[in-house]
Design a protein around this motif. Sequence first.
Motif, PDB file in Angstrom:
ATOM      1  N   ALA A 131       0.551  -1.306   0.220  1.00 11.03           N
ATOM      2  CA  ALA A 131       0.341   0.012   0.126  1.00 11.03           C
ATOM      3  C   ALA A 131       0.615   1.281   0.116  1.00 11.03           C
ATOM      4  CB  ALA A 131      -1.078  -0.092   1.180  1.00 11.03           C
ATOM      5  N   SER A 132       1.943   1.399   0.905  1.00 12.29           N
ATOM      6  CA  SER A 132       2.929   2.196   0.896  1.00 12.29           C
ATOM      7  C   SER A 132       3.226   2.443  -0.776  1.00 12.29           C
ATOM      8  CB  SER A 132       3.616   2.293   2.092  1.00 12.29           C
ATOM      9  OG  SER A 132       3.408   2.224   3.035  1.00 12.29           O
ATOM     10  N   GLY A 135       0.977   4.314  -2.601  1.00 17.89           N
ATOM     11  CA  GLY A 135       1.045   5.459  -2.735  1.00 17.89           C
ATOM     12  C   GLY A 135       2.363   6.212  -3.863  1.00 17.89           C
ATOM     13  N   VAL A 226      -8.134   6.676  -5.884  1.00 15.41           N
ATOM     14  CA  VAL A 226      -8.592   5.746  -4.871  1.00 15.41           C
ATOM     15  C   VAL A 226      -9.884   5.621  -5.431  1.00 15.41           C
ATOM     16  CG1 VAL A 226      -8.979   5.390  -2.956  1.00 15.41           C
ATOM     17  CG2 VAL A 226      -7.416   6.243  -3.126  1.00 15.41           C
ATOM     18  N   LEU A 268      -6.743  -0.068  -6.021  1.00 18.57           N
ATOM     19  CA  LEU A 268      -7.048   1.408  -5.530  1.00 18.57           C
ATOM     20  C   LEU A 268      -7.756   0.793  -4.758  1.00 18.57           C
ATOM     21  CD1 LEU A 268      -5.335   3.804  -7.940  1.00 18.57           C
ATOM     22  CD2 LEU A 268      -4.158   2.127  -6.616  1.00 18.57           C
ATOM     23  N   LEU A 271      -7.634   0.510  -0.871  1.00 20.50           N
ATOM     24  CA  LEU A 271      -7.764   1.585  -0.671  1.00 20.50           C
ATOM     25  C   LEU A 271      -8.882   2.289   0.610  1.00 20.50           C
ATOM     26  CD1 LEU A 271      -4.362   3.958  -1.002  1.00 20.50           C
ATOM     27  CD2 LEU A 271      -4.732   1.435   0.807  1.00 20.50           C
ATOM     28  N   GLU A 273      -8.378   5.615   2.125  1.00 19.73           N
ATOM     29  CA  GLU A 273      -7.722   7.121   1.425  1.00 19.73           C
ATOM     30  C   GLU A 273      -6.257   6.982   1.576  1.00 19.73           C
ATOM     31  OE1 GLU A 273      -9.270   9.975   4.354  1.00 19.73           O
ATOM     32  OE2 GLU A 273      -7.140   9.343   5.441  1.00 19.73           O
ATOM     33  N   LEU A 274      -5.882   7.696   0.753  1.00 14.82           N
ATOM     34  CA  LEU A 274      -4.478   8.219   0.592  1.00 14.82           C
ATOM     35  C   LEU A 274      -4.056  10.095   0.311  1.00 14.82           C
ATOM     36  CD1 LEU A 274      -1.169   6.856  -0.359  1.00 14.82           C
ATOM     37  CD2 LEU A 274      -2.037   7.315  -2.963  1.00 14.82           C
ATOM     38  N   THR A 291       3.449  10.366   2.893  1.00 20.98           N
ATOM     39  CA  THR A 291       2.225  10.257   2.070  1.00 20.98           C
ATOM     40  C   THR A 291       1.182   8.260   2.742  1.00 20.98           C
ATOM     41  OG1 THR A 291       3.119  10.883   0.151  1.00 20.98           O
ATOM     42  CG2 THR A 291       0.944   9.422  -0.407  1.00 20.98           C
ATOM     43  N   PRO A 293      -1.185   6.215   3.392  1.00 22.76           N
ATOM     44  CA  PRO A 293      -2.434   4.905   2.035  1.00 22.76           C
ATOM     45  C   PRO A 293      -2.979   4.763   3.740  1.00 22.76           C
ATOM     46  CG  PRO A 293      -0.200   3.364   2.055  1.00 22.76           C
ATOM     47  CD  PRO A 293      -0.152   4.620   3.082  1.00 22.76           C
ATOM     48  N   LYS A 294      -4.236   4.742   4.032  1.00 24.21           N
ATOM     49  CA  LYS A 294      -5.105   3.946   4.678  1.00 24.21           C
ATOM     50  C   LYS A 294      -6.054   3.275   3.924  1.00 24.21           C
ATOM     51  CE  LYS A 294      -7.470   6.772   8.006  1.00 24.21           C
ATOM     52  NZ  LYS A 294      -8.386   8.177   7.998  1.00 24.21           N
ATOM     53  N   ARG A 295      -6.004   1.733   4.830  1.00 26.33           N
ATOM     54  CA  ARG A 295      -6.349   1.111   3.970  1.00 26.33           C
ATOM     55  C   ARG A 295      -7.662   0.256   3.940  1.00 26.33           C
ATOM     56  NH1 ARG A 295      -2.246  -3.589   4.984  1.00 26.33           N
ATOM     57  NH2 ARG A 295      -3.749  -5.123   3.423  1.00 26.33           N
TER      58      ARG A 295
END
Length: 296
Positions: A131-132, A135, A226, A268, A271, A273-274, A291, A293-295
């Motif tokens: 995810a990172s 992002g 996203v 995407l 996620l 949120e990013l 940056t 990411p919220k999964r």
Amino acid sequence: MTLPTTHVSFPAGAVAGESTVLAVHPLDGGRYAVVTGATPFHPLDHTWPDQPADLGTLTVDGVELAVVDCLTGAVGPDGGAVLVGADIPVRRGDEEWSWLVLHVLAADPGDIVGRTAALAVDAGRRGALSASHSGCHLLALALNEALAPRWRKDPGRSDAFGHPDFDSLAMASSVMDTEASTDTYRLGKSLRKKGFTAEAGEEFPALADALPELTEAVNRRLAGWVAADARVRIDVPGPELTARREWHCELPEGAARIFCGGTHLHHLGELAELRTELRLSDDGSELVAVTRPKRA
Ligand SMILES: [Zn+2]
């Protein structure tokens, strides 16, 4: 001893596999490196160490061994010792060398050469790193777009969307962890010579004053991507660790591609949120983007 370059399955997203143990090498500090023919483990790259190593386990004959680190090793054309990380004198991919994924164990596993190992990556950690990393690439594209008006001339390198590639031209370092990607850009003389300005122009304020607005523009773009649930895949020209792989993302604006040796999300929508946070050093010489990411 010559060993074949390790075949890797992490680019497709694999976190488990089975393979024959080809060698066990002692490392500094009483650790041992296990080499297998193939692996799902992503090692730290010695040339561009942006994505940290996968951790996990290796099970041989029912005995589970903890993989406490995963490194890139190399053996030269004349065989000889396995060199590790910074001790490797050539760049990744040198075709005369064999390139190895080293599964690092804290203790001697005994005589396991020739046995079959079941390899299992810590999937939670891998997911967070992927995810990172996704992002990080999206930030690059969104930042390039937001900074595009600040180029007084064409720097000669543009991204997949035709924007001057600030990300690659100014990049000092890029580091991911399980929480975020931290990208550090150098705003020095050479970037200015290529045409970038951090000063105020007719259409924009000085970079320091523009940061809140830039951050908002970048985050708006990231949120849109996203929400579009764009598909992500890695183009893999061959199974070897050193194959030149490319990240592809089908964004609403078109297909984006970036050369990449890491691991990524599949789409995407994984996620929720990013968001990025931009910071400029006091002397204005360094721009840092964190940056997160919220999964979903
Ligand atoms: Zn990458």
